[in-house]
Design a protein around this motif. Structure first.
Motif, short mmCIF file in Angstrom:
data_model
loop_
_atom_site.label_atom_id
_atom_site.label_comp_id
_atom_site.label_asym_id
_atom_site.label_seq_id
_atom_site.Cartn_x
_atom_site.Cartn_y
_atom_site.Cartn_z
N CYS A 54 0.85 -1.18 0.00
CA CYS A 54 0.00 0.00 0.00
C CYS A 54 0.89 1.24 0.00
CB CYS A 54 -0.90 -0.01 1.24
SG CYS A 54 -1.92 1.48 1.40
N ASP A 55 0.67 2.12 -0.95
CA ASP A 55 1.47 3.34 -1.03
C ASP A 55 1.12 4.33 0.07
OD1 ASP A 55 3.22 3.00 -3.38
OD2 ASP A 55 1.33 2.79 -4.46
N CYS A 56 0.01 4.09 0.77
CA CYS A 56 -0.39 4.99 1.83
C CYS A 56 0.19 4.58 3.18
CB CYS A 56 -1.92 5.02 1.89
SG CYS A 56 -2.59 6.39 2.81
N CYS A 57 -0.03 3.32 3.59
CA CYS A 57 0.43 2.88 4.92
C CYS A 57 1.66 1.98 4.87
CB CYS A 57 -0.70 2.16 5.66
SG CYS A 57 -1.13 0.53 4.99
N ILE A 63 -3.59 1.15 -3.14
CA ILE A 63 -4.05 1.48 -1.80
C ILE A 63 -4.84 0.29 -1.25
CG2 ILE A 63 -5.52 3.02 -0.43
CD1 ILE A 63 -5.02 5.18 -2.44
N CYS A 64 -4.51 -0.12 -0.02
CA CYS A 64 -5.24 -1.22 0.62
C CYS A 64 -6.67 -0.75 0.94
CB CYS A 64 -4.52 -1.69 1.88
SG CYS A 64 -4.56 -0.54 3.28
N GLU A 65 -7.53 -1.72 1.22
CA GLU A 65 -8.93 -1.39 1.48
C GLU A 65 -9.09 -0.51 2.72
OE1 GLU A 65 -13.28 -3.59 1.71
OE2 GLU A 65 -11.46 -4.82 1.62
N HIS A 66 -8.31 -0.76 3.75
CA HIS A 66 -8.39 0.06 4.98
C HIS A 66 -8.07 1.53 4.67
CE1 HIS A 66 -8.02 1.24 9.16
NE2 HIS A 66 -6.86 1.80 8.85
N CYS A 67 -7.00 1.78 3.94
CA CYS A 67 -6.62 3.16 3.61
C CYS A 67 -7.63 3.80 2.65
CB CYS A 67 -5.22 3.20 3.02
SG CYS A 67 -3.93 2.87 4.24
N TYR A 68 -8.20 2.99 1.75
CA TYR A 68 -9.23 3.50 0.85
C TYR A 68 -10.43 3.99 1.66
CZ TYR A 68 -13.20 3.58 -2.29
OH TYR A 68 -14.32 3.97 -2.96
N ASP A 69 -10.85 3.18 2.65
CA ASP A 69 -11.99 3.57 3.49
C ASP A 69 -11.69 4.86 4.24
OD1 ASP A 69 -13.42 1.36 2.64
OD2 ASP A 69 -12.91 0.15 4.39
N ALA A 70 -10.50 4.97 4.80
CA ALA A 70 -10.13 6.19 5.54
C ALA A 70 -10.07 7.39 4.60
CB ALA A 70 -8.78 5.98 6.23
N TRP A 71 -9.53 7.18 3.42
CA TRP A 71 -9.44 8.25 2.42
C TRP A 71 -10.84 8.69 1.99
CZ3 TRP A 71 -8.29 7.28 -3.37
CH2 TRP A 71 -7.98 8.48 -4.02
N GLY A 72 -11.71 7.73 1.67
CA GLY A 72 -13.07 8.03 1.22
C GLY A 72 -13.91 8.71 2.29
N ASP A 73 -13.65 8.40 3.55
CA ASP A 73 -14.39 9.04 4.64
C ASP A 73 -14.16 10.55 4.68
OD1 ASP A 73 -15.46 6.64 5.41
OD2 ASP A 73 -14.08 6.33 7.09
N TYR A 108 -7.55 -4.52 -3.32
CA TYR A 108 -6.94 -3.20 -3.19
C TYR A 108 -7.35 -2.34 -4.38
CZ TYR A 108 -3.65 -5.13 -6.59
OH TYR A 108 -3.10 -5.71 -7.70
N LEU A 109 -7.09 -1.06 -4.28
CA LEU A 109 -7.40 -0.12 -5.34
C LEU A 109 -6.12 0.24 -6.07
CD1 LEU A 109 -9.38 1.89 -6.73
CD2 LEU A 109 -8.75 3.53 -4.96
N GLU A 110 -6.13 0.08 -7.38
CA GLU A 110 -4.98 0.46 -8.22
C GLU A 110 -5.41 1.65 -9.06
OE1 GLU A 110 -2.25 -1.32 -11.86
OE2 GLU A 110 -3.73 -2.60 -10.89
N ILE A 111 -4.67 2.73 -8.96
CA ILE A 111 -5.00 3.94 -9.73
C ILE A 111 -3.81 4.28 -10.62
CG2 ILE A 111 -5.47 6.42 -9.59
CD1 ILE A 111 -6.89 5.91 -6.96
N GLU A 112 -4.11 4.56 -11.87
CA GLU A 112 -3.10 5.00 -12.83
C GLU A 112 -3.66 6.22 -13.54
OE1 GLU A 112 -0.65 3.25 -16.65
OE2 GLU A 112 -1.42 1.88 -15.15
N LYS A 113 -2.91 7.30 -13.54
CA LYS A 113 -3.39 8.56 -14.10
C LYS A 113 -2.31 9.23 -14.94
CE LYS A 113 -5.61 12.56 -14.45
NZ LYS A 113 -6.54 12.73 -15.53
#
Length: 75
Positions: free
Chosen positions: A19-22, A55-65, A33-38
């Motif tokens: 996870c690039d976040c945690c 991004i792992c699911e835990h970090c995605y949830d925290a980010w989305g919140d 997990y979420l993979e984003i390419e831009k």
């Protein structure tokens, strides 16, 4: 006329994903997990830059919140 030859092409495959976040390792067999390419466009200060992250699911949830408009869920 064309003559052909069979050639083996090398491919690359991720053997470990973090996870690039945690920084936690994501176990592909057990977790999603979420993979984003831009690729940034012309009207951006990042014009032409390519960014990619996981991004792992835990970090995605925290980010989305933290979103003003939370991600929509389609069922």
């Amino acid at each position: 006329m064309r003559q052909y030859q069979t050639v083996e092409k090398q491919t690359t495959e991720a053997i470990r994903i973090f996870c690039d976040c945690c920084g936690k390792e994501i176990k592909k067999e057990k977790e999603d997990y979420l993979e984003i390419e831009k690729t940034w466009g012309y009207f951006s200060e990042k014009d032409g830059d390519k960014h990619k992250f996981d991004i792992c699911e835990h970090c995605y949830d925290a980010w989305g919140d933290g979103f003003v408009y939370p991600p929509k869920q389609k069922i």
